[in-house]
Design a protein around this motif. Structure first.
Motif, PDB file in Angstrom:
ATOM      1  N   ALA A  42      35.904  15.181  17.970  1.00 23.57           N
ATOM      2  CA  ALA A  42      36.706  15.711  16.867  1.00 23.57           C
ATOM      3  C   ALA A  42      35.860  16.036  15.648  1.00 23.57           C
ATOM      4  O   ALA A  42      36.319  16.698  14.721  1.00 23.57           O
ATOM      5  CB  ALA A  42      37.801  14.707  16.489  1.00 23.57           C
ATOM      6  N   THR A  43      34.626  15.571  15.617  1.00 23.45           N
ATOM      7  CA  THR A  43      33.740  15.842  14.491  1.00 23.45           C
ATOM      8  C   THR A  43      32.467  16.505  15.003  1.00 23.45           C
ATOM      9  O   THR A  43      32.140  16.425  16.192  1.00 23.45           O
ATOM     10  CB  THR A  43      33.375  14.544  13.743  1.00 23.45           C
ATOM     11  OG1 THR A  43      32.735  13.635  14.651  1.00 23.45           O
ATOM     12  CG2 THR A  43      34.617  13.888  13.168  1.00 23.45           C
ATOM     13  N   SER A  44      31.767  17.171  14.104  1.00 31.17           N
ATOM     14  CA  SER A  44      30.550  17.881  14.498  1.00 31.17           C
ATOM     15  C   SER A  44      29.547  17.890  13.356  1.00 31.17           C
ATOM     16  O   SER A  44      29.920  17.919  12.182  1.00 31.17           O
ATOM     17  CB  SER A  44      30.886  19.322  14.892  1.00 31.17           C
ATOM     18  OG  SER A  44      29.714  20.077  15.079  1.00 31.17           O
ATOM     19  N   GLU A  45      28.275  17.847  13.723  1.00 30.35           N
ATOM     20  CA  GLU A  45      27.208  17.966  12.729  1.00 30.35           C
ATOM     21  C   GLU A  45      26.350  19.193  13.002  1.00 30.35           C
ATOM     22  O   GLU A  45      25.243  19.315  12.499  1.00 30.35           O
ATOM     23  CB  GLU A  45      26.338  16.705  12.742  1.00 30.35           C
ATOM     24  CG  GLU A  45      27.079  15.452  12.286  1.00 30.35           C
ATOM     25  CD  GLU A  45      26.167  14.262  12.107  1.00 30.35           C
ATOM     26  OE1 GLU A  45      24.968  14.378  12.454  1.00 30.35           O
ATOM     27  OE2 GLU A  45      26.644  13.222  11.633  1.00 30.35           O
ATOM     28  N   SER A  46      26.886  20.123  13.806  1.00 30.88           N
ATOM     29  CA  SER A  46      26.111  21.303  14.171  1.00 30.88           C
ATOM     30  C   SER A  46      25.834  22.216  12.983  1.00 30.88           C
ATOM     31  O   SER A  46      24.903  23.016  13.010  1.00 30.88           O
ATOM     32  CB  SER A  46      26.835  22.090  15.272  1.00 30.88           C
ATOM     33  OG  SER A  46      28.106  22.532  14.813  1.00 30.88           O
ATOM     34  N   GLU A  47      26.672  22.113  11.935  1.00 32.82           N
ATOM     35  CA  GLU A  47      26.474  22.966  10.760  1.00 32.82           C
ATOM     36  C   GLU A  47      25.433  22.401   9.801  1.00 32.82           C
ATOM     37  O   GLU A  47      25.059  23.053   8.824  1.00 32.82           O
ATOM     38  CB  GLU A  47      27.803  23.143  10.015  1.00 32.82           C
ATOM     39  CG  GLU A  47      28.905  23.809  10.840  1.00 32.82           C
ATOM     40  CD  GLU A  47      28.500  25.191  11.322  1.00 32.82           C
ATOM     41  OE1 GLU A  47      27.893  25.934  10.526  1.00 32.82           O
ATOM     42  OE2 GLU A  47      28.768  25.517  12.493  1.00 32.82           O
ATOM     43  N   LYS A  48      24.983  21.176  10.062  1.00 36.08           N
ATOM     44  CA  LYS A  48      23.999  20.568   9.175  1.00 36.08           C
ATOM     45  C   LYS A  48      22.665  21.300   9.276  1.00 36.08           C
ATOM     46  O   LYS A  48      22.277  21.796  10.335  1.00 36.08           O
ATOM     47  CB  LYS A  48      23.792  19.092   9.540  1.00 36.08           C
ATOM     48  CG  LYS A  48      25.002  18.194   9.287  1.00 36.08           C
ATOM     49  CD  LYS A  48      25.212  17.966   7.803  1.00 36.08           C
ATOM     50  CE  LYS A  48      26.326  16.978   7.549  1.00 36.08           C
ATOM     51  NZ  LYS A  48      26.570  16.783   6.106  1.00 36.08           N
ATOM     52  N   VAL A  49      21.942  21.359   8.160  1.00 31.16           N
ATOM     53  CA  VAL A  49      20.615  21.965   8.153  1.00 31.16           C
ATOM     54  C   VAL A  49      19.669  21.053   8.923  1.00 31.16           C
ATOM     55  O   VAL A  49      19.583  19.855   8.647  1.00 31.16           O
ATOM     56  CB  VAL A  49      20.098  22.159   6.715  1.00 31.16           C
ATOM     57  CG1 VAL A  49      18.657  22.660   6.729  1.00 31.16           C
ATOM     58  CG2 VAL A  49      20.990  23.143   5.965  1.00 31.16           C
ATOM     59  N   ARG A  50      18.985  21.602   9.898  1.00 31.13           N
ATOM     60  CA  ARG A  50      18.040  20.828  10.695  1.00 31.13           C
ATOM     61  C   ARG A  50      16.664  21.475  10.603  1.00 31.13           C
ATOM     62  O   ARG A  50      16.539  22.697  10.518  1.00 31.13           O
ATOM     63  CB  ARG A  50      18.495  20.759  12.154  1.00 31.13           C
ATOM     64  CG  ARG A  50      19.853  20.073  12.326  1.00 31.13           C
ATOM     65  CD  ARG A  50      20.248  19.988  13.791  1.00 31.13           C
ATOM     66  NE  ARG A  50      21.598  19.461  13.933  1.00 31.13           N
ATOM     67  CZ  ARG A  50      21.913  18.171  13.915  1.00 31.13           C
ATOM     68  NH1 ARG A  50      20.939  17.272  13.760  1.00 31.13           N
ATOM     69  NH2 ARG A  50      23.159  17.764  14.047  1.00 31.13           N
ATOM     70  N   PHE A  51      15.638  20.646  10.640  1.00 31.83           N
ATOM     71  CA  PHE A  51      14.268  21.140  10.526  1.00 31.83           C
ATOM     72  C   PHE A  51      13.470  20.794  11.778  1.00 31.83           C
ATOM     73  O   PHE A  51      13.728  19.778  12.427  1.00 31.83           O
ATOM     74  CB  PHE A  51      13.571  20.529   9.310  1.00 31.83           C
ATOM     75  CG  PHE A  51      14.196  20.908   7.992  1.00 31.83           C
ATOM     76  CD1 PHE A  51      13.961  22.152   7.432  1.00 31.83           C
ATOM     77  CD2 PHE A  51      15.022  20.025   7.325  1.00 31.83           C
ATOM     78  CE1 PHE A  51      14.543  22.515   6.232  1.00 31.83           C
ATOM     79  CE2 PHE A  51      15.607  20.365   6.114  1.00 31.83           C
ATOM     80  CZ  PHE A  51      15.362  21.619   5.576  1.00 31.83           C
ATOM     81  N   HIS A  52      12.504  21.648  12.100  1.00 34.59           N
ATOM     82  CA  HIS A  52      11.527  21.354  13.145  1.00 34.59           C
ATOM     83  C   HIS A  52      10.243  20.899  12.460  1.00 34.59           C
ATOM     84  O   HIS A  52       9.959  21.277  11.315  1.00 34.59           O
ATOM     85  CB  HIS A  52      11.233  22.603  13.984  1.00 34.59           C
ATOM     86  CG  HIS A  52      12.405  23.065  14.788  1.00 34.59           C
ATOM     87  ND1 HIS A  52      12.890  22.375  15.870  1.00 34.59           N
ATOM     88  CD2 HIS A  52      13.201  24.160  14.654  1.00 34.59           C
ATOM     89  CE1 HIS A  52      13.920  23.011  16.379  1.00 34.59           C
ATOM     90  NE2 HIS A  52      14.140  24.096  15.665  1.00 34.59           N
ATOM     91  N   THR A  53       9.467  20.102  13.149  1.00 33.56           N
ATOM     92  CA  THR A  53       8.162  19.703  12.627  1.00 33.56           C
ATOM     93  C   THR A  53       7.138  20.748  13.058  1.00 33.56           C
ATOM     94  O   THR A  53       7.064  21.101  14.238  1.00 33.56           O
ATOM     95  CB  THR A  53       7.754  18.317  13.156  1.00 33.56           C
ATOM     96  OG1 THR A  53       8.745  17.358  12.771  1.00 33.56           O
ATOM     97  CG2 THR A  53       6.402  17.894  12.591  1.00 33.56           C
ATOM     98  N   LEU A  54       6.380  21.253  12.083  1.00 31.67           N
ATOM     99  CA  LEU A  54       5.405  22.304  12.346  1.00 31.67           C
ATOM    100  C   LEU A  54       3.991  21.824  12.057  1.00 31.67           C
ATOM    101  O   LEU A  54       3.788  20.866  11.299  1.00 31.67           O
ATOM    102  CB  LEU A  54       5.702  23.533  11.483  1.00 31.67           C
ATOM    103  CG  LEU A  54       7.101  24.149  11.546  1.00 31.67           C
ATOM    104  CD1 LEU A  54       7.173  25.343  10.600  1.00 31.67           C
ATOM    105  CD2 LEU A  54       7.455  24.569  12.965  1.00 31.67           C
TER     106      LEU A  54
END
Length: 272
Positions: free
Chosen positions: A26-38
């Motif tokens: 019922a909840t989602s965090e897919s809209e959260k800003v996510r970062f990759h390590t570069l």
């Protein structure tokens, strides 16, 4: 917008009444800003790999296996087949074992909500009968369900046309509030102070709105990302070499081109 793919599919059962159902978080965090390590020097992504803690060598995926620690650096190897053999009836069936008054289950026992819906038209009637009966009796259903290879206690409560399935915390996971609140006063408050605070509450009371819990950190991150995206598009215009036409966008600057041509014809100027 199409609904997400089911997280779990199985059956809802109450005695002899059964219907096929689907469950989605019922909840989602897919809209959260996510970062990759570069890698700062190459701008390439950094990937993580499993390595042997003793030899330091990379471990092939086929050689990865679950282990239960029974002592320091002493593990029992558990194969995938052995884990799968523990599959319970609750892995595919939500069998409602009992009902309790909904208002007797406190918020602290609720963990994560999931939406439960009938997965085909044949099961709509059985689903709606179970849902509406719970509404009429003001009760919630208690059952068990295997999620992520772990059997969890769950609570089912009606929600509009559907049902919400809450995973419940285990008894040893919930701490008693008395252990923390025992030394707080009972509340023999000054009536004048109570009146003042009550007035403040009335002044600031508003209908609930999801915007009340917006995430300002996410908003700031999105602003930073958008700013960097725009600046990346602004490519510096290269300087024209002497005697070459200067472009203003896609249009040649004729004045600059003519001046360049005249410079070539002057004594001492470059010959074409």
């Amino acid at each position: 917008m199409a609904p997400p793919r089911p997280y779990w599919k199985g059956y809802l059962k109450l005695s002899l009444v059964t219907c096929p159902v689907s469950m989605m978080p019922a909840t989602s965090e897919s809209e959260k800003v996510r970062f990759h390590t570069l890698n700062r020097t190459s701008n390439n992504r950094v990937v993580s790999r499993y390595v042997d803690a003793v030899t330091g060598k990379e471990v092939d995926e086929d050689d990865e296996v679950k282990g239960y620690e029974r002592g320091e650096n002493d593990f029992l190897v558990i194969e995938d087949e052995e884990l799968e053999s523990v599959a319970l009836e609750s892995a595919r069936t939500i069998d409602i074992e009992k009902f309790v008054p909904r208002d007797t289950i406190e918020w602290i026992w609720l963990e994560k909500p999931h939406y439960l819906t009938p997965s085909d038209e044949v099961g709509h009637e059985a689903f709606s009968v179970i849902r509406d009966a719970m509404v009429a009796e003001k009760v919630a259903g208690i059952s068990r369900l295997v999620i992520g290879r772990r059997e969890r206690a769950v609570m089912l409560e009606p929600c509009g046309k559907g049902i919400v399935v809450w995973t419940l915390r285990y008894g040893d996971e919930v701490r008693k509030p008395e252990n923390y609140f025992a030394d707080i006063g009972d509340g023999d408050n000054d009536p004048k102070l109570m009146s003042l605070v009550t007035s403040l509450i009335e002044e600031r009371s508003k209908p609930w709105n999801p915007n009340m819990v917006s995430d300002p950190v996410q908003e700031k991150l999105l602003e930073i990302i958008e700013s960097k995206r725009k600046s990346a598009k602004k490519v510096a215009k290269p300087k024209a070499k002497e005697g070459e036409p200067v472009h203003a966008g896609n249009v040649i600057d004729l004045m600059a081109a003519l001046k360049g041509s005249l410079e070539k014809k002057k004594p001492g100027g470059k010959k074409s």
